[in-house]
Scaffold this motif. Structure first.
Motif, PDB file in Angstrom:
ATOM      1  N   LEU A 558      15.395  37.801   5.017  1.00 40.18           N
ATOM      2  CA  LEU A 558      15.389  36.451   5.574  1.00 40.18           C
ATOM      3  C   LEU A 558      14.038  35.765   5.405  1.00 40.18           C
ATOM      4  CD1 LEU A 558      17.115  34.362   7.031  1.00 40.18           C
ATOM      5  CD2 LEU A 558      16.311  35.317   9.204  1.00 40.18           C
ATOM      6  N   GLU A 559      12.936  36.522   5.472  1.00 39.30           N
ATOM      7  CA  GLU A 559      11.618  35.905   5.303  1.00 39.30           C
ATOM      8  C   GLU A 559      11.502  35.219   3.946  1.00 39.30           C
ATOM      9  OE1 GLU A 559       8.416  35.919   7.487  1.00 39.30           O
ATOM     10  OE2 GLU A 559      10.336  35.597   8.511  1.00 39.30           O
ATOM     11  N   THR A 560      12.111  35.786   2.928  1.00 38.24           N
ATOM     12  CA  THR A 560      12.107  35.158   1.603  1.00 38.24           C
ATOM     13  C   THR A 560      13.134  34.032   1.528  1.00 38.24           C
ATOM     14  OG1 THR A 560      11.301  37.160   0.513  1.00 38.24           O
ATOM     15  CG2 THR A 560      12.471  35.565  -0.861  1.00 38.24           C
ATOM     16  N   VAL A 561      14.293  34.223   2.132  1.00 37.53           N
ATOM     17  CA  VAL A 561      15.308  33.169   2.135  1.00 37.53           C
ATOM     18  C   VAL A 561      14.762  31.893   2.786  1.00 37.53           C
ATOM     19  CG1 VAL A 561      17.565  32.503   3.065  1.00 37.53           C
ATOM     20  CG2 VAL A 561      17.257  34.762   2.046  1.00 37.53           C
ATOM     21  N   ARG A 562      13.918  32.039   3.800  1.00 36.74           N
ATOM     22  CA  ARG A 562      13.327  30.867   4.458  1.00 36.74           C
ATOM     23  C   ARG A 562      12.538  29.995   3.483  1.00 36.74           C
ATOM     24  NH1 ARG A 562      13.129  31.480  10.156  1.00 36.74           N
ATOM     25  NH2 ARG A 562      13.457  33.641  10.853  1.00 36.74           N
ATOM     26  N   THR A 563      12.007  30.594   2.398  1.00 34.77           N
ATOM     27  CA  THR A 563      11.191  29.821   1.451  1.00 34.77           C
ATOM     28  C   THR A 563      12.018  28.865   0.606  1.00 34.77           C
ATOM     29  OG1 THR A 563      11.295  31.466  -0.350  1.00 34.77           O
ATOM     30  CG2 THR A 563       9.553  31.748   1.310  1.00 34.77           C
ATOM     31  N   PHE A 564      13.343  29.063   0.538  1.00 32.99           N
ATOM     32  CA  PHE A 564      14.149  28.175  -0.310  1.00 32.99           C
ATOM     33  C   PHE A 564      15.367  27.598   0.394  1.00 32.99           C
ATOM     34  CE2 PHE A 564      16.014  32.388  -1.276  1.00 32.99           C
ATOM     35  CZ  PHE A 564      17.368  32.132  -1.121  1.00 32.99           C
ATOM     36  N   ALA A 565      15.640  28.027   1.617  1.00 36.99           N
ATOM     37  CA  ALA A 565      16.854  27.567   2.291  1.00 36.99           C
ATOM     38  C   ALA A 565      16.554  27.176   3.729  1.00 36.99           C
ATOM     39  CB  ALA A 565      17.925  28.659   2.255  1.00 36.99           C
ATOM     40  N   ARG A 566      17.281  26.188   4.219  1.00 41.76           N
ATOM     41  CA  ARG A 566      17.194  25.775   5.618  1.00 41.76           C
ATOM     42  C   ARG A 566      18.149  26.626   6.463  1.00 41.76           C
ATOM     43  NH1 ARG A 566      18.154  19.402   4.242  1.00 41.76           N
ATOM     44  NH2 ARG A 566      16.158  18.969   3.191  1.00 41.76           N
ATOM     45  N   ASP A 569      21.736  26.580   5.791  1.00 43.72           N
ATOM     46  CA  ASP A 569      22.180  27.184   4.530  1.00 43.72           C
ATOM     47  C   ASP A 569      22.406  28.687   4.661  1.00 43.72           C
ATOM     48  OD1 ASP A 569      21.718  24.697   3.256  1.00 43.72           O
ATOM     49  OD2 ASP A 569      19.605  25.215   2.924  1.00 43.72           O
ATOM     50  N   TRP A 570      22.142  29.258   5.837  1.00 48.93           N
ATOM     51  CA  TRP A 570      22.129  30.715   5.974  1.00 48.93           C
ATOM     52  C   TRP A 570      23.539  31.283   6.099  1.00 48.93           C
ATOM     53  CZ3 TRP A 570      17.523  31.426   9.935  1.00 48.93           C
ATOM     54  CH2 TRP A 570      16.351  30.989   9.323  1.00 48.93           C
ATOM     55  N   SER A 571      24.254  31.192   5.013  1.00 40.82           N
ATOM     56  CA  SER A 571      25.589  31.775   4.889  1.00 40.82           C
ATOM     57  C   SER A 571      25.826  32.026   3.402  1.00 40.82           C
ATOM     58  CB  SER A 571      26.657  30.831   5.443  1.00 40.82           C
ATOM     59  OG  SER A 571      27.945  31.231   5.016  1.00 40.82           O
ATOM     60  N   LEU A 572      26.436  33.150   3.080  1.00 39.19           N
ATOM     61  CA  LEU A 572      26.685  33.442   1.663  1.00 39.19           C
ATOM     62  C   LEU A 572      27.588  32.407   1.014  1.00 39.19           C
ATOM     63  CD1 LEU A 572      27.086  37.304   1.270  1.00 39.19           C
ATOM     64  CD2 LEU A 572      25.041  35.887   1.139  1.00 39.19           C
ATOM     65  N   SER A 573      28.388  31.718   1.810  1.00 36.12           N
ATOM     66  CA  SER A 573      29.306  30.734   1.248  1.00 36.12           C
ATOM     67  C   SER A 573      28.693  29.343   1.153  1.00 36.12           C
ATOM     68  CB  SER A 573      30.575  30.659   2.099  1.00 36.12           C
ATOM     69  OG  SER A 573      30.262  30.269   3.434  1.00 36.12           O
ATOM     70  N   SER A 574      27.462  29.174   1.620  1.00 40.11           N
ATOM     71  CA  SER A 574      26.837  27.852   1.545  1.00 40.11           C
ATOM     72  C   SER A 574      26.509  27.512   0.098  1.00 40.11           C
ATOM     73  CB  SER A 574      25.565  27.813   2.389  1.00 40.11           C
ATOM     74  OG  SER A 574      24.509  28.516   1.752  1.00 40.11           O
ATOM     75  N   PRO A 575      26.494  26.237  -0.264  1.00 45.66           N
ATOM     76  CA  PRO A 575      26.147  25.857  -1.642  1.00 45.66           C
ATOM     77  C   PRO A 575      24.771  26.356  -2.066  1.00 45.66           C
ATOM     78  CG  PRO A 575      27.153  24.002  -0.490  1.00 45.66           C
ATOM     79  CD  PRO A 575      26.931  25.064   0.548  1.00 45.66           C
ATOM     80  N   VAL A 576      23.811  26.366  -1.150  1.00 46.92           N
ATOM     81  CA  VAL A 576      22.456  26.799  -1.514  1.00 46.92           C
ATOM     82  C   VAL A 576      22.419  28.289  -1.815  1.00 46.92           C
ATOM     83  CG1 VAL A 576      20.111  27.120  -0.621  1.00 46.92           C
ATOM     84  CG2 VAL A 576      21.285  24.923  -0.335  1.00 46.92           C
ATOM     85  N   ARG A 585      30.251  36.591 -10.043  1.00 51.05           N
ATOM     86  CA  ARG A 585      30.981  37.388  -9.043  1.00 51.05           C
ATOM     87  C   ARG A 585      30.023  38.167  -8.143  1.00 51.05           C
ATOM     88  NH1 ARG A 585      33.541  41.527 -10.883  1.00 51.05           N
ATOM     89  NH2 ARG A 585      32.487  41.632 -12.907  1.00 51.05           N
ATOM     90  N   GLY A 586      28.742  37.827  -8.179  1.00 48.35           N
ATOM     91  CA  GLY A 586      27.738  38.655  -7.539  1.00 48.35           C
ATOM     92  C   GLY A 586      27.967  38.923  -6.067  1.00 48.35           C
ATOM     93  N   ASN A 587      28.199  37.869  -5.278  1.00 51.14           N
ATOM     94  CA  ASN A 587      28.379  38.070  -3.840  1.00 51.14           C
ATOM     95  C   ASN A 587      29.616  38.902  -3.535  1.00 51.14           C
ATOM     96  OD1 ASN A 587      26.124  36.497  -3.554  1.00 51.14           O
ATOM     97  ND2 ASN A 587      27.182  34.717  -2.714  1.00 51.14           N
ATOM     98  N   ASP A 588      30.683  38.662  -4.279  1.00 50.16           N
ATOM     99  CA  ASP A 588      31.914  39.424  -4.057  1.00 50.16           C
ATOM    100  C   ASP A 588      31.709  40.900  -4.389  1.00 50.16           C
ATOM    101  OD1 ASP A 588      33.227  37.136  -3.280  1.00 50.16           O
ATOM    102  OD2 ASP A 588      34.101  36.752  -5.257  1.00 50.16           O
ATOM    103  N   ILE A 589      30.960  41.174  -5.446  1.00 54.82           N
ATOM    104  CA  ILE A 589      30.716  42.570  -5.830  1.00 54.82           C
ATOM    105  C   ILE A 589      29.912  43.288  -4.752  1.00 54.82           C
ATOM    106  CG2 ILE A 589      29.549  44.066  -7.495  1.00 54.82           C
ATOM    107  CD1 ILE A 589      30.247  42.018  -9.663  1.00 54.82           C
ATOM    108  N   ILE A 590      28.863  42.635  -4.265  1.00 51.10           N
ATOM    109  CA  ILE A 590      28.059  43.255  -3.210  1.00 51.10           C
ATOM    110  C   ILE A 590      28.920  43.553  -1.989  1.00 51.10           C
ATOM    111  CG2 ILE A 590      26.170  42.874  -1.585  1.00 51.10           C
ATOM    112  CD1 ILE A 590      24.766  41.224  -3.768  1.00 51.10           C
ATOM    113  N   LEU A 591      29.721  42.585  -1.568  1.00 48.07           N
ATOM    114  CA  LEU A 591      30.553  42.775  -0.379  1.00 48.07           C
ATOM    115  C   LEU A 591      31.602  43.864  -0.593  1.00 48.07           C
ATOM    116  CD1 LEU A 591      31.037  39.051   0.716  1.00 48.07           C
ATOM    117  CD2 LEU A 591      29.557  40.774   1.772  1.00 48.07           C
TER     118      LEU A 591
END
Length: 855
Positions: A558-566, A569-576, A585-591
């Motif tokens: 999250l500390e890195t996500v804060r540098t590019f997202a509000r 935006d903190w949801s895997l399904s958000s556009p950002v 398919r990256g997010n689906d593969i991880i999940l």
């Protein structure tokens, strides 16, 4: 009458002959990294302040060189930061534009009184037309080459102007693409520009332009050293027989003296008279060094470096001087028949070693932003994780001199790809001539580095032809063009300019024609996991000789996500967040993989965190298996080491420099001595692997324990491993280890000690942890000191999985993290503080979490 095929073959023969001439002439036209020292060559740096504007405008604004147009536009707030949120989409127009750069500067008469003046660019990206004082000087068409133009007739005393017009790289690619009746696979294969800048499944599309490396004017008279090379003819611990070769460009007939010194431990000096004629001249001499200090890869010894210095004099006058820094060693690729086929292993000074490391991509989408300090931190991080090899991947750039200098200093062996990746390339005369010049330039620029082990033709181009449908979709002539580049032009360039270095045509590749995935020879990229959806355990089915790619994605914390997202935006399904996931398919593969192994996390922050544990466990499974196969398998380079922007990716270190769980795990699974528990065919084998150059004698202890803290039973065994060896210390049927307990109730802990000192420890779980009811570990922690440095002491009442220490808002680097704590164990972990920290605030912010806290 010739058939069209005869005409085409004749054309290619002419092209290859012309390319061979370019390779030969490169000796006289390319200046290698031997840098000028005190001498008569006068240099005026053109780095610093320039001006830029769109090609059709006159709105000139300040620019910085080295740099690129995106960085200059950002400085003036003309475009948003493309790394922030989804702003990358808003800057795509930049690549479609042509741009102009100019520099106004003054020269005195003394500078112009020199016989020759050259305008030197270490890198122009990519299609540049150069005008000096209103007169056209020349043009360029290759981002990777250094360019030198005789410029004296164009200059005048006083005010001068250099104007460079950069044409849009994508427009040029489209123009070149239309020449063929078929479309070549890959992004922009017709132009010599960093492929990753056109987007990858871990990086943004930011195809930029500009003066991306240093620029200068160089003035000289009489003679100049154009090239300097040190060749090892004989190297033993007792003696080094060396040859020094130099190329000297002279403006006339003159008598000179060459003073040559090899500076370092047990160095050598000599002086030689030379008679120079107009044009290029060759100088060669021999020297011997007694008891040379040998350079070794990290973990095998020290990295002593010598400086070779050449001073060219005419009487007392210094005409020029040049130097290069190098190391004395043998570093070879060995391919010797053995019980499993033909080995693929590297050997330093006659000692084979297991290659441990990863794949390096450019550290930024805009390479001019990468400082020596940033290189140093990333490369030192590799050494801290017990790595000894880095593969510079072929879809990026040939890195800066700082990168290779640091690898020399740190003992990081470099597998160097030529810049071709996941594409096929044209075979016309212009392309071959351009590539010939590039190859000669790059090889001569890098060959003096002791870290350099291998030149590799490309990344996955052969793989694509035989396994991605290209062979079926394209004419056979495309493969003929491939062979001209990677089986003729490039190996010939290596033989000409760096004959002591190995060349390998592609990665992956084997000795079996048309079978890049063969298991009995060569190197392999394993993507059954991730792309193929296979479980991590399928790595254990592989017995290839050298693994040069394999990997799995994770999200940044999250500390890195804060540098590019509000926060919104903190949801895997958000556009950002989707925008910062470049694999379709990256997010689906991880999940999918996450669901098979762990209980689903309770919140977004925990999901990011757990994805890193998942990635690290996958790479641990792979590397421990590959190391256990030693000497059958002799290398494991995972994909990938680093990032070029903040994103979900396969990296072990994110764009901000934060270590992911993977890099902390790598410190353990790449440790010089490893105890690994590996299930095979219904049995549980405990392997001990040693990279030491001396035998290992120690003791293995194991304990079967319940998750609630009970010890079920245990045992011990003596360990005796030969230098650089691997052996199975313990092997039992799985049921025997379980001893009547249920798999979800117990785990096996192993530790390896030598003279009472812990060398390696490991835990094996008999079932995925999603089926285990982990109890509260009872974690406690406090700030302490270790060796006078700040530290955290953490303890657990019960097994604590993947203990993670963090202090949000503080830039801390913990010595260890994502580790397991046994019941009753206490561990003190030191940390680095990049800036003075408020200890009282740190006490409040510091926290520790474990796997049990993620759900």
């Amino acid at each position: 009458m010739s058939s069209s095929r005869d005409v085409r073959q004749g054309s290619h023969r002419k092209a290859l002959a012309a390319a061979a001439l370019v390779l030969t002439l490169a000796s006289a036209t390319c200046r290698n990294p031997a840098h000028s020292g005190p001498g008569a060559v006068r240099r005026v740096s053109l780095d610093g302040r320039w001006e830029f504007t769109a090609a059709g405008g006159e709105d000139w604004r300040p620019a910085v060189v080295p740099g690129c147009v995106h960085l200059d536009l950002m400085r003036h707030n003309l475009i948003p930061d493309p790394f922030y949120r989804d702003a990358e989409s808003a800057v795509q127009w930049v690549e479609e534009e042509d741009w102009r750069y100019r520099r106004i500067f003054d020269l005195d008469e003394a500078f112009l009184a020199e016989e020759r003046v050259d305008l030197v660019f270490d890198g122009l990206d990519t299609f540049a037309r150069i005008t000096v004082n209103g007169r056209e000087l020349g043009s360029t068409d290759n981002m990777f080459r250094a360019w030198k133009f005789p410029v004296k007739p164009f200059l005048r005393p006083g005010r001068n102007e250099i104007l460079i017009r950069f044409d849009s790289p994508v427009k040029r690619e489209r123009l070149l693409e239309r020449r063929l009746p078929y479309k070549l696979p890959g992004e922009a294969p017709h132009i010599r520009k960093a492929p990753y800048q056109f987007g990858w499944d871990w990086g943004p599309r930011l195809a930029t332009s500009g003066v991306w490396r240093p620029a200068a004017l160089e003035a000289w008279s009489a003679a100049r050293i154009e090239d300097l090379q040190l060749i090892q003819d004989v190297l033993t611990p007792a003696r080094a027989a060396l040859r020094v070769k130099a190329e000297i460009l002279s403006t006339g007939n003159l008598a000179a003296a060459a003073e040559i010194a090899l500076e370092g431990i047990n160095g050598h000096r000599l002086r030689k008279s030379v008679r120079l004629e107009p044009g290029p001249n060759s100088l060669e001499c021999v020297m011997e060094v007694e008891n040379p200090s040998l350079w070794w890869p990290a973990g095998m010894g020290e990295q002593p470096l010598y400086t070779l210095r050449l001073i060219l004099r005419r009487g007392p006058e210094v005409l020029d001087s040049a130097s290069l820094r190098t190391g004395l060693r043998t570093l070879t690729l060995e391919q010797i028949p053995d019980a499993w086929g033909t080995c693929f292993r590297f050997s330093a000074n006659g000692v084979p070693f297991f290659a441990k490391g990863g794949n390096w991509i450019p550290a930024d989408s805009f390479p001019p932003r990468v400082t020596r300090e940033r290189y140093e931190r990333l490369l030192e991080d590799c050494v801290r994780a017990h790595m000894n090899m880095i593969r510079v991947w072929g879809g990026g750039i040939y890195e800066s001199p700082d990168f290779y200098d640091l690898c020399d200093e740190l003992g990081l062996v470099v597998w160097q790809d030529f810049m071709f990746a996941c594409a096929l390339y044209p075979g016309d005369e212009d392309f071959l001539l351009n590539e010939s010049a590039e190859a000669g330039d790059i090889i001569r620029r890098l060959r003096h580095h002791p870290c350099l082990a291998l030149w590799c033709g490309n990344n996955e181009c052969e793989e694509g032809w035989f396994h991605w449908g290209w062979k079926e979709a394209l004419p056979a002539s495309v493969w003929s063009d491939y062979e001209r580049i990677f089986h003729d032009l490039l190996p010939r360039a290596v033989r000409l300019h760096d004959p002591g270095r190995a060349y390998w045509p592609s990665s992956p590749h084997s000795l079996r024609p048309g079978e890049p995935r063969a298991e009995d020879s060569g190197d392999m990229h394993v993507w059954d996991v991730w792309h193929g959806g296979r479980p991590f355990e399928s790595y254990r089915d592989k017995g290839h000789r050298f693994l040069s790619e394999f990997g799995f994605q994770s999200f940044p914390l999250l500390e890195t996500v804060r540098t590019f997202a509000r926060p919104e935006d903190w949801s895997l399904s958000s556009p950002v967040m989707r925008h910062h996931q470049k694999h379709p398919r990256g997010n689906d593969i991880i999940l999918h993989y996450l669901d098979g192994r762990y209980r689903m996390p309770e919140d977004f922050e925990s999901l990011l965190w757990l994805s890193q544990v998942l990635q690290a466990e996958g790479m641990k499974t792979a590397v421990e298996h590959f190391r256990s196969l030693k000497p059958r398998t002799m290398g494991a380079l995972y994909w990938q080491l680093n990032d070029c922007w903040p994103t979900a990716s396969w990296s072990g270190i994110d764009y901000t420099g934060r270590w992911k769980a993977l890099h902390y795990y790598a410190r353990r699974f790449f440790s010089p001595v490893l105890a690994a528990v590996i299930p095979r065919e219904g049995k549980l084998d405990v392997h001990v692997v040693s990279d030491r150059l001396r035998p290992l004698r120690g003791e293995l202890r194991w304990t079967l324990a319940s998750y609630d803290g009970r010890r079920v039973y245990g045992g011990r065994a003596d360990v005796d491993v030969a230098a650089g060896g691997a052996t199975v210390v313990l092997s039992r049927p799985m049921e025997s280890f379980l001893s009547g307990t249920r798999p979800e109730e117990v785990y096996l802990h192993c530790s390896l000690e030598e003279d009472g000192r812990l060398l390696s420890s490991n835990i094996h779980h008999f079932t995925p942890l999603k089926t285990v009811d982990l109890p509260d570990p009872g974690l406690t922690w406090r700030l302490t000191t270790s060796g006078g440095e700040p530290a955290v002491t953490v303890s657990a009442l019960r097994l604590a999985k993947n203990v993670h220490l963090e202090a949000p808002g503080f830039d801390l680097r913990f010595e260890d993290n994502f580790f397991d704590l046994l019941p009753g164990e206490e561990r003190t972990v030191a940390f680095d503080v990049s800036s003075p920290a408020d200890i009282s605030l740190l006490k409040k912010i510091l926290r520790a979490r474990s796997l049990r806290d993620s759900y």
